[in-house]
Design an enzyme around this catalytic site. Structure first.
Site, PDB file in Angstrom:
ATOM      1  N   HIS A  11      -7.088  -5.673   2.123  1.00 17.79           N
ATOM      2  CA  HIS A  11      -5.792  -5.174   2.793  1.00 17.79           C
ATOM      3  C   HIS A  11      -5.316  -6.176   3.768  1.00 17.79           C
ATOM      4  O   HIS A  11      -6.048  -7.132   4.429  1.00 17.79           O
ATOM      5  CB  HIS A  11      -6.336  -4.016   3.976  1.00 17.79           C
ATOM      6  CG  HIS A  11      -6.908  -2.802   2.941  1.00 17.79           C
ATOM      7  ND1 HIS A  11      -5.863  -1.779   2.806  1.00 17.79           N
ATOM      8  CD2 HIS A  11      -8.106  -2.720   2.574  1.00 17.79           C
ATOM      9  CE1 HIS A  11      -6.765  -0.852   2.341  1.00 17.79           C
ATOM     10  NE2 HIS A  11      -8.128  -1.319   2.126  1.00 17.79           N
ATOM     11  N   SER A  66     -12.228   3.499  -1.233  1.00 15.45           N
ATOM     12  CA  SER A  66     -11.723   4.574  -2.051  1.00 15.45           C
ATOM     13  C   SER A  66     -11.447   4.080  -3.486  1.00 15.45           C
ATOM     14  O   SER A  66     -11.217   5.274  -4.287  1.00 15.45           O
ATOM     15  CB  SER A  66     -10.641   5.458  -1.503  1.00 15.45           C
ATOM     16  OG  SER A  66      -9.429   4.633  -1.243  1.00 15.45           O
ATOM     17  N   VAL A  67     -11.082   2.987  -3.710  1.00 14.16           N
ATOM     18  CA  VAL A  67     -10.757   2.373  -5.095  1.00 14.16           C
ATOM     19  C   VAL A  67     -11.747   1.597  -5.670  1.00 14.16           C
ATOM     20  O   VAL A  67     -11.785   0.271  -4.699  1.00 14.16           O
ATOM     21  CB  VAL A  67      -9.350   1.714  -4.972  1.00 14.16           C
ATOM     22  CG1 VAL A  67      -8.915   1.439  -6.353  1.00 14.16           C
ATOM     23  CG2 VAL A  67      -8.219   2.917  -4.878  1.00 14.16           C
ATOM     24  N   HIS A  93     -10.299  -5.173  -3.408  1.00  8.14           N
ATOM     25  CA  HIS A  93      -8.919  -5.548  -2.921  1.00  8.14           C
ATOM     26  C   HIS A  93      -9.289  -6.001  -1.253  1.00  8.14           C
ATOM     27  O   HIS A  93     -10.115  -5.379  -0.597  1.00  8.14           O
ATOM     28  CB  HIS A  93      -8.177  -4.250  -2.901  1.00  8.14           C
ATOM     29  CG  HIS A  93      -8.640  -2.961  -2.464  1.00  8.14           C
ATOM     30  ND1 HIS A  93      -9.666  -2.288  -3.181  1.00  8.14           N
ATOM     31  CD2 HIS A  93      -8.562  -2.355  -1.289  1.00  8.14           C
ATOM     32  CE1 HIS A  93      -9.914  -1.258  -2.604  1.00  8.14           C
ATOM     33  NE2 HIS A  93      -9.468  -1.266  -1.314  1.00  8.14           N
ATOM     34  N   ASN A 140     -12.918  -3.130   2.511  1.00 12.19           N
ATOM     35  CA  ASN A 140     -13.792  -2.154   2.662  1.00 12.19           C
ATOM     36  C   ASN A 140     -14.947  -2.063   1.294  1.00 12.19           C
ATOM     37  O   ASN A 140     -14.583  -2.180   0.272  1.00 12.19           O
ATOM     38  CB  ASN A 140     -13.002  -0.798   2.658  1.00 12.19           C
ATOM     39  CG  ASN A 140     -12.158  -0.729   3.748  1.00 12.19           C
ATOM     40  OD1 ASN A 140     -12.545  -1.142   4.830  1.00 12.19           O
ATOM     41  ND2 ASN A 140     -10.808  -0.214   3.609  1.00 12.19           N
ATOM     42  N   ASP A 149       0.763  -1.303   0.076  1.00  7.69           N
ATOM     43  CA  ASP A 149       0.107   0.163   0.162  1.00  7.69           C
ATOM     44  C   ASP A 149       1.005   1.313  -0.010  1.00  7.69           C
ATOM     45  O   ASP A 149       1.909   1.412   0.671  1.00  7.69           O
ATOM     46  CB  ASP A 149      -0.966  -0.116   1.075  1.00  7.69           C
ATOM     47  CG  ASP A 149      -1.993   0.943   0.964  1.00  7.69           C
ATOM     48  OD1 ASP A 149      -3.254   0.445   0.978  1.00  7.69           O
ATOM     49  OD2 ASP A 149      -1.748   2.340   1.106  1.00  7.69           O
TER      50      ASP A 149
HETATM   51  P1  AMP Z   1      -9.886   1.455   0.265  1.00 11.15           P
HETATM   52  O1  AMP Z   1      -9.744   2.450   0.945  1.00 11.15           O
HETATM   53  O2  AMP Z   1     -10.156   0.181   1.210  1.00 11.15           O
HETATM   54  O3  AMP Z   1     -10.593   1.395  -1.241  1.00 11.15           O
HETATM   55  O4  AMP Z   1      -8.222   1.237  -0.166  1.00 11.15           O
HETATM   56  C1  AMP Z   1      -7.401   1.648  -1.225  1.00 11.15           C
HETATM   57  C2  AMP Z   1      -6.084   1.562  -0.947  1.00 11.15           C
HETATM   58  O5  AMP Z   1      -5.242   1.786  -1.888  1.00 11.15           O
HETATM   59  C3  AMP Z   1      -5.800   2.574   0.306  1.00 11.15           C
HETATM   60  O6  AMP Z   1      -5.130   2.193   1.381  1.00 11.15           O
HETATM   61  C4  AMP Z   1      -4.286   3.660  -0.343  1.00 11.15           C
HETATM   62  O7  AMP Z   1      -3.632   4.012   0.198  1.00 11.15           O
HETATM   63  C5  AMP Z   1      -4.026   2.438  -1.667  1.00 11.15           C
HETATM   64  N1  AMP Z   1      -3.547   3.061  -2.819  1.00 11.15           N
HETATM   65  C6  AMP Z   1      -4.193   3.944  -3.597  1.00 11.15           C
HETATM   66  N2  AMP Z   1      -3.079   4.375  -4.611  1.00 11.15           N
HETATM   67  C7  AMP Z   1      -2.014   3.534  -4.376  1.00 11.15           C
HETATM   68  C8  AMP Z   1      -1.012   3.063  -5.330  1.00 11.15           C
HETATM   69  N3  AMP Z   1      -0.841   3.833  -6.321  1.00 11.15           N
HETATM   70  N4  AMP Z   1      -0.197   2.201  -4.853  1.00 11.15           N
HETATM   71  C9  AMP Z   1      -0.480   1.321  -3.900  1.00 11.15           C
HETATM   72  N5  AMP Z   1      -1.841   1.417  -2.997  1.00 11.15           N
HETATM   73  C10 AMP Z   1      -2.449   2.506  -3.437  1.00 11.15           C
END
Ligand code: AMP
Length: 114
Positions: free
Chosen positions: A102, A95-96, A100, A87, A30
């Site tokens: 964690h 947020s993505v 995924h 999440n 991450d």
């Molecule tokens: P979520 O909030 O569960 O959607 O997790 C998305 C995660 O992606 C967060 O913990 C971010 O820090 C991580 N993230 C965002 N951009 C990148 C990236 N370019 N490389 C690695 N992790 C990322």
């Protein structure tokens, strides 16, 4: 539909510190770690979130959890323990929009989560 950030990492268009890869999954560190070990493991198939996975995704979802445990072990968390987090949606902290899991460890994690 536009491709997700994680699809671009899978395609090596955005750099990431990759720690595991097979035909279905990719795991990478991450970018903003919340614990000494913070790895994301993602299906290469862009399922937006767990709520949108279907019955037909059961095989990749099973692999996601099995490989997450292996990646955690490889990261040195086998004895100390770790947490797997998915999440889903705004209140879940997603947020993505690319499913995924964690993998968090290397410190004592609080419960309940914030
Ligand atoms: P979520 O909030 O569960 O959607 O997790 C998305 C995660 O992606 C967060 O913990 C971010 O820090 C991580 N993230 C965002 N951009 C990148 C990236 N370019 N490389 C690695 N992790 C990322």
């Amino acid at each position: 539909m536009s491709r997700t950030l994680f699809e671009k990492i899978i395609a090596r268009e955005i750099p990431a510190e990759i720690v595991y890869e097979d035909s279905q999954l990719l795991a990478f560190k991450d970018i903003k770690p919340q614990a000494p070990v913070h790895i994301l493991i993602v299906p290469k198939k862009p399922i937006p979130r767990i709520a949108e996975a279907g019955q037909w995704d059961y095989q990749v979802l099973g692999q996601l959890l099995l490989r997450a445990a292996e990646v955690a072990h490889e990261a040195g968390l086998g004895e100390s323990g770790y947490r797997l987090v998915i999440n889903n949606g705004p209140d879940g902290g997603e947020s993505v929009p690319h499913l995924h899991c964690h993998i968090l460890g290397g410190r004592k994690l609080a419960w309940p989560p914030g």
